[in-house]
Design a protein around this motif. Structure first.
Motif, PDB file in Angstrom:
ATOM      1  N   PRO A  13       0.806  -1.221   0.000  1.00 59.52           N
ATOM      2  CA  PRO A  13       0.000   0.000   0.000  1.00 59.52           C
ATOM      3  C   PRO A  13       0.842   1.274   0.000  1.00 59.52           C
ATOM      4  N   TRP A  14       0.480   2.194  -0.881  1.00 60.48           N
ATOM      5  CA  TRP A  14       1.125   3.498  -0.972  1.00 60.48           C
ATOM      6  C   TRP A  14       0.043   4.547  -1.198  1.00 60.48           C
ATOM      7  N   LEU A  15       0.292   5.740  -0.679  1.00 57.84           N
ATOM      8  CA  LEU A  15      -0.616   6.859  -0.853  1.00 57.84           C
ATOM      9  C   LEU A  15      -0.156   7.700  -2.043  1.00 57.84           C
ATOM     10  N   VAL A  16      -1.043   7.926  -2.997  1.00 58.17           N
ATOM     11  CA  VAL A  16      -0.746   8.770  -4.148  1.00 58.17           C
ATOM     12  C   VAL A  16      -0.969  10.228  -3.762  1.00 58.17           C
ATOM     13  N   GLN A  17       0.050  11.068  -3.979  1.00 60.36           N
ATOM     14  CA  GLN A  17      -0.059  12.496  -3.715  1.00 60.36           C
ATOM     15  C   GLN A  17       0.516  13.276  -4.892  1.00 60.36           C
ATOM     16  N   PRO A  42       4.678   5.715   1.226  1.00 61.95           N
ATOM     17  CA  PRO A  42       4.386   4.382   1.745  1.00 61.95           C
ATOM     18  C   PRO A  42       3.566   4.459   3.032  1.00 61.95           C
ATOM     19  N   VAL A  43       2.563   3.616   3.143  1.00 61.75           N
ATOM     20  CA  VAL A  43       1.682   3.596   4.302  1.00 61.75           C
ATOM     21  C   VAL A  43       1.542   2.165   4.822  1.00 61.75           C
ATOM     22  N   ASP A  44       0.935   2.033   6.005  1.00 63.80           N
ATOM     23  CA  ASP A  44       0.727   0.702   6.577  1.00 63.80           C
ATOM     24  C   ASP A  44      -0.545   0.079   6.008  1.00 63.80           C
ATOM     25  N   HIS A  45      -0.923  -1.085   6.534  1.00 56.50           N
ATOM     26  CA  HIS A  45      -2.067  -1.816   5.981  1.00 56.50           C
ATOM     27  C   HIS A  45      -3.392  -1.077   6.189  1.00 56.50           C
ATOM     28  N   ARG A  46      -3.396  -0.073   7.085  1.00 61.40           N
ATOM     29  CA  ARG A  46      -4.594   0.741   7.298  1.00 61.40           C
ATOM     30  C   ARG A  46      -4.592   1.990   6.423  1.00 61.40           C
ATOM     31  N   GLY A  47      -3.550   2.139   5.595  1.00 61.85           N
ATOM     32  CA  GLY A  47      -3.454   3.302   4.739  1.00 61.85           C
ATOM     33  C   GLY A  47      -2.943   4.535   5.446  1.00 61.85           C
ATOM     34  N   ARG A  48      -2.192   4.336   6.532  1.00 58.69           N
ATOM     35  CA  ARG A  48      -1.720   5.461   7.337  1.00 58.69           C
ATOM     36  C   ARG A  48      -0.200   5.533   7.351  1.00 58.69           C
ATOM     37  N   THR A  49       0.289   6.744   7.429  1.00 53.09           N
ATOM     38  CA  THR A  49       1.708   6.965   7.628  1.00 53.09           C
ATOM     39  C   THR A  49       1.967   7.020   9.136  1.00 53.09           C
ATOM     40  N   ALA A  50       3.084   7.594   9.569  1.00 54.40           N
ATOM     41  CA  ALA A  50       3.409   7.622  10.998  1.00 54.40           C
ATOM     42  C   ALA A  50       2.324   8.377  11.772  1.00 54.40           C
ATOM     43  N   PRO A  51       1.898   7.848  12.922  1.00 60.63           N
ATOM     44  CA  PRO A  51       0.841   8.506  13.704  1.00 60.63           C
ATOM     45  C   PRO A  51       1.240   9.927  14.114  1.00 60.63           C
ATOM     46  N   ILE A  52       0.249  10.791  14.139  1.00 63.34           N
ATOM     47  CA  ILE A  52       0.446  12.154  14.619  1.00 63.34           C
ATOM     48  C   ILE A  52       0.435  12.141  16.149  1.00 63.34           C
ATOM     49  N   ARG A  53       1.397  12.765  16.756  1.00 59.14           N
ATOM     50  CA  ARG A  53       1.439  12.911  18.203  1.00 59.14           C
ATOM     51  C   ARG A  53       1.829  14.357  18.512  1.00 59.14           C
ATOM     52  N   PHE A  54       1.807  14.730  19.786  1.00 59.41           N
ATOM     53  CA  PHE A  54       2.093  16.118  20.142  1.00 59.41           C
ATOM     54  C   PHE A  54       3.450  16.555  19.601  1.00 59.41           C
ATOM     55  N   ALA A  55       4.461  15.693  19.726  1.00 57.92           N
ATOM     56  CA  ALA A  55       5.808  16.057  19.277  1.00 57.92           C
ATOM     57  C   ALA A  55       5.844  16.362  17.791  1.00 57.92           C
ATOM     58  N   THR A  56       4.930  15.743  17.020  1.00 61.96           N
ATOM     59  CA  THR A  56       4.874  15.979  15.577  1.00 61.96           C
ATOM     60  C   THR A  56       4.698  17.460  15.269  1.00 61.96           C
ATOM     61  N   TRP A  57       3.939  18.160  16.086  1.00 65.58           N
ATOM     62  CA  TRP A  57       3.594  19.545  15.813  1.00 65.58           C
ATOM     63  C   TRP A  57       4.704  20.518  16.167  1.00 65.58           C
ATOM     64  N   VAL A  58       5.657  20.089  17.002  1.00 67.65           N
ATOM     65  CA  VAL A  58       6.625  21.056  17.520  1.00 67.65           C
ATOM     66  C   VAL A  58       8.073  20.766  17.148  1.00 67.65           C
ATOM     67  N   ARG A  59       8.389  19.563  16.690  1.00 68.75           N
ATOM     68  CA  ARG A  59       9.776  19.295  16.321  1.00 68.75           C
ATOM     69  C   ARG A  59       9.862  18.234  15.226  1.00 68.75           C
TER      70      ARG A  59
END
Length: 203
Positions: A13-17, A42-59
């Motif tokens: 599975p891959w996401l087309v952008q 590239p995404v996982d079997h659920r069609g997702r890339t790395a999960p968003i978490r608080f740290a994602t927004w700041v660094r």
């Protein structure tokens, strides 16, 4: 211009952008023969890339957090390797607020030339004529050398985060000449079709 028909350069599975099926030029610019270029994330079997978490927004985040970092990249057509680069470091991913500063620095990378944007890459002169570039590959992953003869489906490297990339993904473009500063962009199809933005799964 007649499109060059390719095989998908991966499996799973891959996401087309940024697909030319959605707009042309697909990346908002015709520079470096990129009008018909396409990004695959590239995404996982659920069609997702790395999960968003608080740290994602700041660094920035290490590329190893992403499910497709290191996933195999395959030759999309029969041909010969005519250029490559394998020395550029895979940098951190930039999402959230860090992406703003990264995007603002894009002009500096563009001024450094196409190789600075492409990162680690493989350029294949296809038997059909056009040249196909596979970009943002993982440092040290190349499985080909200058002059290597490849068949569609052969492993050429791995998905990375080198060059002008905010997260691990594969940038693919086709050109009528090996020099992207003077080449014309060539339209692309995959098995006769052009995918729109969204998740697809290749065998």
């Amino acid at each position: 211009m007649t499109p060059v028909d390719l095989r998908y350069p991966f499996s799973g599975p891959w996401l087309v952008q940024n697909s030319p099926a959605n707009r042309v030029p697909s990346h908002g610019t015709a520079a470096f023969a990129s009008s018909y270029s396409i990004d695959f994330v590239p995404v996982d079997h659920r069609g997702r890339t790395a999960p968003i978490r608080f740290a994602t927004w700041v660094r920035p985040e290490p590329p190893t957090r992403f499910p497709g970092f290191g996933r195999d990249v395959l030759a999309p057509a029969d041909g010969v390797v005519v250029a490559l680069d394998d020395h550029q470091v895979d940098h951190d991913a930039h999402r959230g607020l860090p992406s703003v500063a990264y995007v603002l620095s894009q002009g500096r990378r563009a001024a450094a030339g196409w190789s600075a944007l492409a990162g680690n890459h493989v350029l294949i002169r296809t038997d059909a004529g056009p040249y196909v570039a596979l970009c943002h590959l993982r440092q040290g992953s190349l499985a080909v050398a200058m002059g290597s003869r490849v068949k569609a489906g052969d492993r050429v490297g791995a998905c990375g985060n080198s060059g002008n990339s905010t997260e691990p993904h594969l940038h693919l473009q086709a050109m009528d000449h090996r020099d992207p500063t003077t080449a014309n962009a060539v339209p692309i199809t995959f098995d006769g079709h052009l995918p729109r933005n969204g998740v697809l799964t290749s065998p």
